[in-house]
Write a protein that holds these residues in place. Structure first.
Motif, mmCIF file in Angstrom:
data_model
loop_
_atom_site.group_PDB
_atom_site.id
_atom_site.type_symbol
_atom_site.label_atom_id
_atom_site.label_comp_id
_atom_site.label_asym_id
_atom_site.label_seq_id
_atom_site.Cartn_x
_atom_site.Cartn_y
_atom_site.Cartn_z
ATOM 1 N N TRP A 50 0.602 1.818 7.347
ATOM 2 C CA TRP A 50 -0.427 2.702 6.807
ATOM 3 C C TRP A 50 -1.809 2.278 7.244
ATOM 4 N N LYS A 51 -1.903 1.070 7.767
ATOM 5 C CA LYS A 51 -3.216 0.566 8.152
ATOM 6 C C LYS A 51 -3.107 -0.133 9.491
ATOM 7 N N ILE A 52 -4.052 0.150 10.376
ATOM 8 C CA ILE A 52 -4.050 -0.462 11.697
ATOM 9 C C ILE A 52 -5.460 -0.944 12.004
ATOM 10 N N VAL A 53 -5.573 -2.186 12.466
ATOM 11 C CA VAL A 53 -6.878 -2.635 12.948
ATOM 12 C C VAL A 53 -6.940 -2.297 14.429
ATOM 13 N N ARG A 54 -7.809 -1.372 14.779
ATOM 14 C CA ARG A 54 -7.914 -0.932 16.175
ATOM 15 C C ARG A 54 -8.912 -1.816 16.914
ATOM 16 N N ASN A 71 -7.231 3.702 8.512
ATOM 17 C CA ASN A 71 -6.140 4.179 7.652
ATOM 18 C C ASN A 71 -6.485 5.592 7.195
ATOM 19 N N CYS A 72 -5.771 6.101 6.175
ATOM 20 C CA CYS A 72 -6.092 7.421 5.634
ATOM 21 C C CYS A 72 -7.532 7.405 5.136
ATOM 22 N N LYS A 73 -8.285 8.449 5.457
ATOM 23 C CA LYS A 73 -9.700 8.463 5.084
ATOM 24 C C LYS A 73 -9.915 8.974 3.655
ATOM 25 N N HIS A 74 -8.876 9.477 3.032
ATOM 26 C CA HIS A 74 -8.992 10.035 1.677
ATOM 27 C C HIS A 74 -10.133 11.047 1.598
ATOM 28 N N CYS A 75 -9.960 12.102 2.405
ATOM 29 C CA CYS A 75 -10.982 13.153 2.518
ATOM 30 C C CYS A 75 -11.359 13.718 1.157
ATOM 31 N N LEU A 76 -12.621 14.131 1.048
ATOM 32 C CA LEU A 76 -13.052 14.764 -0.200
ATOM 33 C C LEU A 76 -12.388 16.126 -0.363
ATOM 34 N N GLU A 77 -12.172 16.798 0.784
ATOM 35 C CA GLU A 77 -11.445 18.069 0.745
ATOM 36 C C GLU A 77 -10.295 17.992 1.726
ATOM 37 N N ARG A 118 4.929 9.672 4.276
ATOM 38 C CA ARG A 118 4.282 8.550 3.596
ATOM 39 C C ARG A 118 2.958 8.217 4.272
ATOM 40 N N LYS A 119 2.049 7.655 3.486
ATOM 41 C CA LYS A 119 0.748 7.257 4.033
ATOM 42 C C LYS A 119 0.033 6.343 3.039
ATOM 43 N N CYS A 120 -1.141 5.884 3.427
ATOM 44 C CA CYS A 120 -1.981 5.029 2.581
ATOM 45 C C CYS A 120 -2.275 5.700 1.247
ATOM 46 N N THR A 121 -2.227 4.920 0.171
ATOM 47 C CA THR A 121 -2.482 5.481 -1.154
ATOM 48 C C THR A 121 -3.787 4.960 -1.744
ATOM 49 N N MET A 122 -4.582 4.276 -0.947
ATOM 50 C CA MET A 122 -5.813 3.626 -1.409
ATOM 51 C C MET A 122 -5.494 2.654 -2.546
ATOM 52 N N CYS A 123 -4.261 2.150 -2.567
ATOM 53 C CA CYS A 123 -3.810 1.232 -3.623
ATOM 54 C C CYS A 123 -4.157 1.781 -5.005
ATOM 55 N N HIS A 124 -3.759 3.016 -5.268
ATOM 56 C CA HIS A 124 -4.099 3.622 -6.561
ATOM 57 C C HIS A 124 -3.573 2.791 -7.721
ATOM 58 N N ASP A 125 -2.427 2.096 -7.485
ATOM 59 C CA ASP A 125 -1.878 1.279 -8.567
ATOM 60 C C ASP A 125 -2.756 0.068 -8.848
#
Ligand code: SF4
Ligand code: SF4
Lengths: 303, 474
Positions: A91-95, A120-126, A178-185
């Motif tokens: 879910w995360k890559i250091v480029r 990683n996932c940018k967690h877009c506002l929209e 599946r993708k990054c969840t911003m560690c919501h937990d």
């Protein structure tokens, strides 16, 4: 004697419940998690490329917290980026990116620059992934993370196409995305996302959205490039860099939100037929899964 | 749950009970039932409370009551300087004569850490204020210590028994700290000492003001202010290296570098006829890229020392024909390094680390790769007089062409973590490197040598793809 037995029974029962309780919770988590929708201010992460040293601690921390297995990789190019692409278990890559050459004139190009971007996932506002999902398996939580429910996912893969960065990846085993969840937990526990908590240089910083946008605007005023303030209508992960983001392969997007992207897909890629076809496939899949579940429970009952 | 002797195959997957506890632990962690002390601490102490270190970052070194210990760990209430002056008058070698071998090791580590850490700082009371690895007062190895009480309220609050055992206080190295170049300097790579440990040569003023340098065409050591004070006698080594006297004449007739030092049998000897050690460091490695330079700045490995074995080891390399000369085509500079992802060679069974660095490779400049006719991900044969390895290349601009004595040399770099066993396989880098020994430090010269780069043949590629490694020694 009876005393002893009952005591043993009690201990066994206690032990068993101790073992089973978290597993029961796990089950609950998997199936019936209702989207949590309230939750305070919007949170964001600022990724400062100018501070990153490429230690990849964030990449590992992501896999460790989310219990994702390792991928089989190989050496294929000059950069240290590995794995090369997002996948259901990455879910995360250091480029890593080299820019310029070591012997180029410093006045012209600044010589060789080596930059790393924690992607990683940018967690877009929209988020366009959310708006294309026919099964409503993805949603944007009000405090930032874009989340998904594995059991609602019908595996149509629209989000993989709709996401401007190809973040959600299809998992053949789970037959879901599946993708990054911003560690919501972790956020729920009042902690920072796992990657942020390990970054030794504060290249990743967790803060509220307004502050993050202010940091980015300040950086822009200082002649740095930013990504995610306006791109696709704004994101919860905001990037700051001294080199253009196109160097890392991040496409340039207009400030226009990608929310209407689903209709674009219909027109551009496959036409309405695909959508209808997808819906039918989804229905078939749902039906098949349901049938399987019923058959399974039936056979168990039979035994 | 534990299978000690296997009589038949287990019905399912058999795992140790530890795996079950790990699962439980993870579940509890994930749900916030279990918290790490550090997480609790961070929650209770907002970042704004933290002091700032000299680089302006928020840090928490150690808070005891109201006192904040300084960055260098030595003085209270003051953010220390990262590059402390060391007061060599207060410095004493640890007295290890009557210790057990294990204690000696820890005492030496402690001493070294103390040096790095600025324990012997000028203007500071002459004692070592904190112990790291070895407590000389108690004669105790701190790694063995098992004290399970708390040092203060904070430890207690977060259940951290910090005196339980020892760990490194800081992983820091001071490199070329000019403040440290005092007269009796033992940290500086350019070290001057005679066999009975009296300092000589190197006037401190010169080294504080800048680096000593060699003047081309002579073997004199020139300082900034006092030239000709320290000088070496050296052995010409270029091509065969047998001649001891190349610059002998340049030295004779002047006063010797150390009072009482003499030449006997073509070899420099210290006062009282003792062998000399600690002649200024060499500039050219045993395997050198440029012959002209090697003649002017001969390899340290050829200087006479009191360790005949090292000298002979180096001699033997020549005799056995294991040193490649630039004239024979060994003209690519080979260097080895470590990867962030792997620790020595031990971590190649860890899937997550292997994912990031999965196999052995060498780094070449794209221009060099184009000359050889290959690209990233292709195989090459790296060859020295000692051995050869087959491996993939990564074309990168982080290595390049070096200009040495007005000639161009390509440089390649390679990690040394890999080997034929374990999950992440690869050829062994040190099949190529050289075993020349630095007679002063007794460290082999395995970080730099000369090599040839050839395109791998089809047979070699097939072999490495099958086995995961392909290598050999001559
Ligand atoms: S980056 Fe892609 S997956 Fe993440 S929220 Fe935006 S559209 Fe969705
Ligand atoms: S942890 Fe921080 S410094 Fe390390 S790679 Fe990730 S962003 Fe960069």
């Amino acid at each position: 004697m009876t005393d002893k037995v009952s005591r043993k029974d009690f201990l066994m029962a206690a032990g068993a419940s101790l073992l089973v309780a978290p597993m029961a919770l796990e089950g609950l988590d998997r199936g019936q998690r209702a989207p949590v929708q309230h939750l305070g201010e919007q949170r964001a992460v600022v990724v400062d490329v100018t501070r990153c040293i490429g230690c990849k601690a964030c990449q590992i921390a992501c896999k460790v917290w989310n219990k994702l297995p390792a991928e089989k990789t190989e050496v294929s190019d000059g950069e240290f980026t590995n794995p090369k692409f997002f996948s259901p278990i990455t879910w995360k890559i250091v480029r890593f990116k080299e820019i310029g050459d070591y012997d180029e004139d410093a006045a012209g190009t600044g010589g060789l620059k080596w930059r790393m971007l924690s992607d990683n996932c940018k967690h877009c506002l929209e988020p366009s992934c959310v708006s294309v999902c026919p099964a409503a398996a993805l949603w944007k939580r009000s405090d930032g993370p874009v989340l998904y429910d594995l059991d609602r996912c019908v595996g149509c893969g629209y989000c993989t196409m709709a996401c401007p960065w190809g973040v959600p990846r299809f998992d053949d085993d789970l037959h879901a995305v599946r993708k990054c969840t911003m560690c919501h937990d972790r956020i729920d526990q009042g902690l920072e996302p796992s990657c942020v908590s390990v970054c030794p240089t504060d290249s990743l910083q967790y803060m509220n959205l307004e502050e993050a946008r202010r940091v980015a605007v300040d950086a822009e005023a200082n002649g740095l490039y930013t990504y995610g303030v306006d791109e696709v209508g704004g994101t919860s992960w905001i990037y700051i860099s001294d080199v253009p983001f196109s160097e890392f392969g991040l496409p340039e997007y207009s400030t226009v939100t990608q929310k209407g992207f689903e209709s674009d897909i219909l027109v551009k890629f496959a036409g309405a037929g695909l959508f209808v076809g997808g819906a039918i496939l989804a229905a078939v899949k749902l039906y098949a899964e349901r049938r399987e579940a019923i058959m399974k429970s039936g056979s168990e009952g039979g035994n | 749950m534990q299978y000690r002797w296997k009589t038949s195959d287990s019905p399912g997957v058999a795992k140790s009970d530890l795996s079950l506890f790990m699962k439980l632990y993870n579940m509890w962690r994930q749900r916030g039932i279990l918290r790490l002390p550090s997480e609790l601490f961070m929650k209770d102490h907002p970042e704004e409370d933290f002091p700032t270190d000299p680089m302006g970052r928020k840090c928490l070194e150690y808070i005891a009551g109201d006192e904040i210990w300084g960055f260098s760990g030595t003085e209270k209430g003051q953010a220390g300087r990262p590059c402390p002056d060391i007061n060599w008058e207060w410095y004493a070698e640890p007295d290890t004569d009557n210790m057990k071998a294990s204690d000696q090791v820890y005492a030496e580590i402690d001493d070294a850490v103390g040096l790095y850490d600025g324990q012997y700082r000028a203007g500071h009371v002459g004692y070592k204020s904190s112990v790291h690895a070895y407590d000389d007062g108690k004669g105790e190895i701190l790694a063995k210590r098992r004290v399970n009480n708390y040092r203060d309220g904070i430890d207690k609050e977060y259940s951290m028994a910090k005196n339980w055992a020892w760990c490194w206080p800081k992983n820091q190295r001071i490199l070329y700290n000019k403040d440290d170049c005092g007269e009796n300097d033992t940290m500086n790579p350019v070290t001057f000492k005679t066999a009975d440990n009296t300092p000589w040569g190197a006037p401190s003023g010169e080294r504080s003001n800048g680096w000593p340098y060699w003047r081309q065409g002579s073997t004199f050591w020139w300082g900034k202010e006092r030239t000709g004070m320290a000088r070496i006698w050296a052995q010409g080594i270029a091509k065969g290296g047998g001649d001891l006297t190349k610059n002998y004449d340049a030295w004779t007739g002047d006063k010797p570098p150390v009072p009482g030092a003499t030449f006997r049998g073509g070899k420099l000897q210290g006062p009282g006829g003792k062998p000399m050690v600690g002649i200024p460091e060499h500039f050219e490695p045993m395997e050198y890229p440029n012959t002209a330079l090697a003649e002017d700045y001969p390899c340290y490995g050829w200087l006479y020392t009191n360790r005949a074995s090292e000298y002979e080891a180096n001699d033997k390399l020549w005799d056995d024909g294991l040193v490649g000369l630039p004239e024979d085509g060994y003209n690519v500079i080979w260097g080895s390094f470590r990867l962030t992802e792997h620790f020595h060679t031990f971590t190649r069974n860890m899937p997550l680390l292997n994912e990031m660095q999965p196999e052995y490779f060498i780094e070449m400049h794209p221009g060099h790769a184009a000359e050889v006719g290959i690209d990233s991900g292709d195989y090459v044969r790296v060859e020295s007089k000692r051995g050869w390895v087959i491996c993939k290349i990564r074309a990168t601009k982080r290595v390049g062409k070096l200009k040495i004595n007005n000639a161009d040399y390509w440089e390649i770099m390679t990690p040394f973590h890999f080997g034929p066993k374990d999950m992440a396989k690869g050829s062994i880098a040190n099949f190529v490197s050289i075993g020349a020994v630095d007679p002063h430090a007794f460290i082999p010269e395995t970080k730099a040598c000369m090599c040839k780069i050839l395109k791998a043949t089809d047979a070699e590629i097939a072999a490495i793809q099958e086995k995961g490694y392909h290598q050999g020694v001559y």
